[in-house]
Design a protein around this motif. Structure first.
Motif, PDB file in Angstrom:
ATOM      1  N   PRO A  93       0.708   1.607  -4.278  1.00 58.92           N
ATOM      2  CA  PRO A  93      -0.761   1.304  -2.420  1.00 58.92           C
ATOM      3  C   PRO A  93      -1.620   2.576  -2.570  1.00 58.92           C
ATOM      4  O   PRO A  93      -0.914   3.718  -2.605  1.00 58.92           O
ATOM      5  N   ASP A  94      -2.573   2.206  -2.105  1.00 63.81           N
ATOM      6  CA  ASP A  94      -3.776   3.259  -1.784  1.00 63.81           C
ATOM      7  C   ASP A  94      -3.159   4.126  -0.018  1.00 63.81           C
ATOM      8  O   ASP A  94      -3.141   3.568   1.039  1.00 63.81           O
ATOM      9  N   PHE A 112      -5.023  -7.432   5.556  1.00 62.89           N
ATOM     10  CA  PHE A 112      -4.890  -7.553   4.488  1.00 62.89           C
ATOM     11  C   PHE A 112      -6.705  -7.329   3.901  1.00 62.89           C
ATOM     12  O   PHE A 112      -6.776  -7.250   3.182  1.00 62.89           O
ATOM     13  N   PHE A 152      -7.760  -4.027   3.116  1.00 62.00           N
ATOM     14  CA  PHE A 152      -7.754  -3.683   2.050  1.00 62.00           C
ATOM     15  C   PHE A 152      -7.617  -4.263   1.153  1.00 62.00           C
ATOM     16  O   PHE A 152      -8.438  -3.741  -0.459  1.00 62.00           O
ATOM     17  N   LEU A 153      -8.237  -5.508   1.175  1.00 63.74           N
ATOM     18  CA  LEU A 153      -9.229  -6.029  -0.055  1.00 63.74           C
ATOM     19  C   LEU A 153     -10.994  -5.908  -0.103  1.00 63.74           C
ATOM     20  O   LEU A 153     -10.616  -6.053  -0.923  1.00 63.74           O
ATOM     21  N   GLN A 201     -10.937  -2.458  -2.145  1.00 68.08           N
ATOM     22  CA  GLN A 201     -11.017  -3.114  -3.350  1.00 68.08           C
ATOM     23  C   GLN A 201     -11.843  -3.479  -3.563  1.00 68.08           C
ATOM     24  O   GLN A 201     -12.598  -2.766  -5.248  1.00 68.08           O
ATOM     25  N   PHE A 251      -6.113  -5.970  -8.025  1.00 66.32           N
ATOM     26  CA  PHE A 251      -5.858  -6.574  -6.675  1.00 66.32           C
ATOM     27  C   PHE A 251      -4.303  -6.846  -6.364  1.00 66.32           C
ATOM     28  O   PHE A 251      -4.065  -6.761  -4.722  1.00 66.32           O
ATOM     29  N   GLU A 258      -2.432  -3.994  -5.829  1.00 70.90           N
ATOM     30  CA  GLU A 258      -2.396  -2.750  -4.273  1.00 70.90           C
ATOM     31  C   GLU A 258      -2.780  -2.900  -3.259  1.00 70.90           C
ATOM     32  O   GLU A 258      -2.065  -2.324  -2.740  1.00 70.90           O
ATOM     33  N   CYS A 259      -3.733  -4.105  -2.653  1.00 72.54           N
ATOM     34  CA  CYS A 259      -3.645  -4.304  -1.508  1.00 72.54           C
ATOM     35  C   CYS A 259      -2.989  -4.995  -0.480  1.00 72.54           C
ATOM     36  O   CYS A 259      -2.787  -5.194  -0.022  1.00 72.54           O
ATOM     37  N   THR A 299      -0.085  -2.724  -0.503  1.00 72.59           N
ATOM     38  CA  THR A 299      -0.597  -1.728   0.513  1.00 72.59           C
ATOM     39  C   THR A 299      -0.274  -2.515   2.243  1.00 72.59           C
ATOM     40  O   THR A 299       0.265  -2.105   3.151  1.00 72.59           O
ATOM     41  N   THR A 300      -0.148  -3.282   2.674  1.00 74.42           N
ATOM     42  CA  THR A 300      -0.573  -4.673   3.495  1.00 74.42           C
ATOM     43  C   THR A 300       1.043  -4.601   3.917  1.00 74.42           C
ATOM     44  O   THR A 300       1.631  -4.565   4.844  1.00 74.42           O
TER      45      THR A 300
END
Length: 171
Positions: free
Chosen positions: A38-39, A110, A113-114, A117, A138, A140-141, A144-145
């Motif tokens: 995650p970021d 969400f 975050f998408l 990216q 994808f 990662e998003c 993170t969510t």
């Protein structure tokens, strides 16, 4: 709804800075080329942009983006652009998001975050002759969510008042 509605204490600016620094330090870990990491900076930026838009805004997001650009050794401004737009859109939806519990909030953040990216991918594809990294990029998003409810609970913890009533407190 059996959950108590908390009256939150004012947020401490030092805690905001400390949480942003902690997120930056988590992003500094050598995760390598692992997919789905995650970021943390984006997560904390969105959280504070939604909960404290007057304290954490586009300027802070731009500065954190520049720090991430230097760390990631990418084109200067790639993360800065993405985080600036992320903060702008988080501030624009902050009143609506706060009406919902954290699980529903995660569905609403969400797309943010998408979008980060997608912006990062577009800058990389337009600026060099790199190829599409695949659909796992994808992930990662999504991760993170999934961390949004945990981050909400952790970052709001210092602001919560005790549940037990004390007769010496006015509220």
């Amino acid at each position: 709804m059996n959950h108590p509605h908390y009256i939150l204490l004012p947020v401490n600016s030092f805690f905001i800075a400390l949480s942003l620094l902690g997120a930056f330090m988590l992003n500094l870990f050598p995760w390598g080329v692992h997919v789905g990491v995650p970021d943390f900076v984006a997560l904390v930026l969105v959280f504070w942009s939604i909960h404290q838009p007057r304290k954490v805004g586009i300027g802070v997001a731009f500065a954190m983006g520049l720090l991430m650009d230097v760390h990631d050794a990418v084109y200067l401004g790639e993360n800065a652009l993405a985080f600036t737009l992320l903060s702008y859109f988080a501030i624009s939806i902050h009143r609506r998001v706060l009406w919902f519990p954290p699980l529903v909030q995660s569905l609403q953040v969400f797309p943010l975050f998408l979008g980060v990216q997608l912006i990062q991918l577009a800058v990389r594809l337009l600026s060099s002759d790199s190829h599409f990294p695949g659909w796992l990029f994808f992930l990662e998003c999504v991760v993170t969510t999934a961390l949004w409810p945990i981050a909400s609970w952790l970052l709001l913890a210092p602001q919560r008042r005790p549940v037990d009533k004390d007769d010496t407190r006015p509220i």
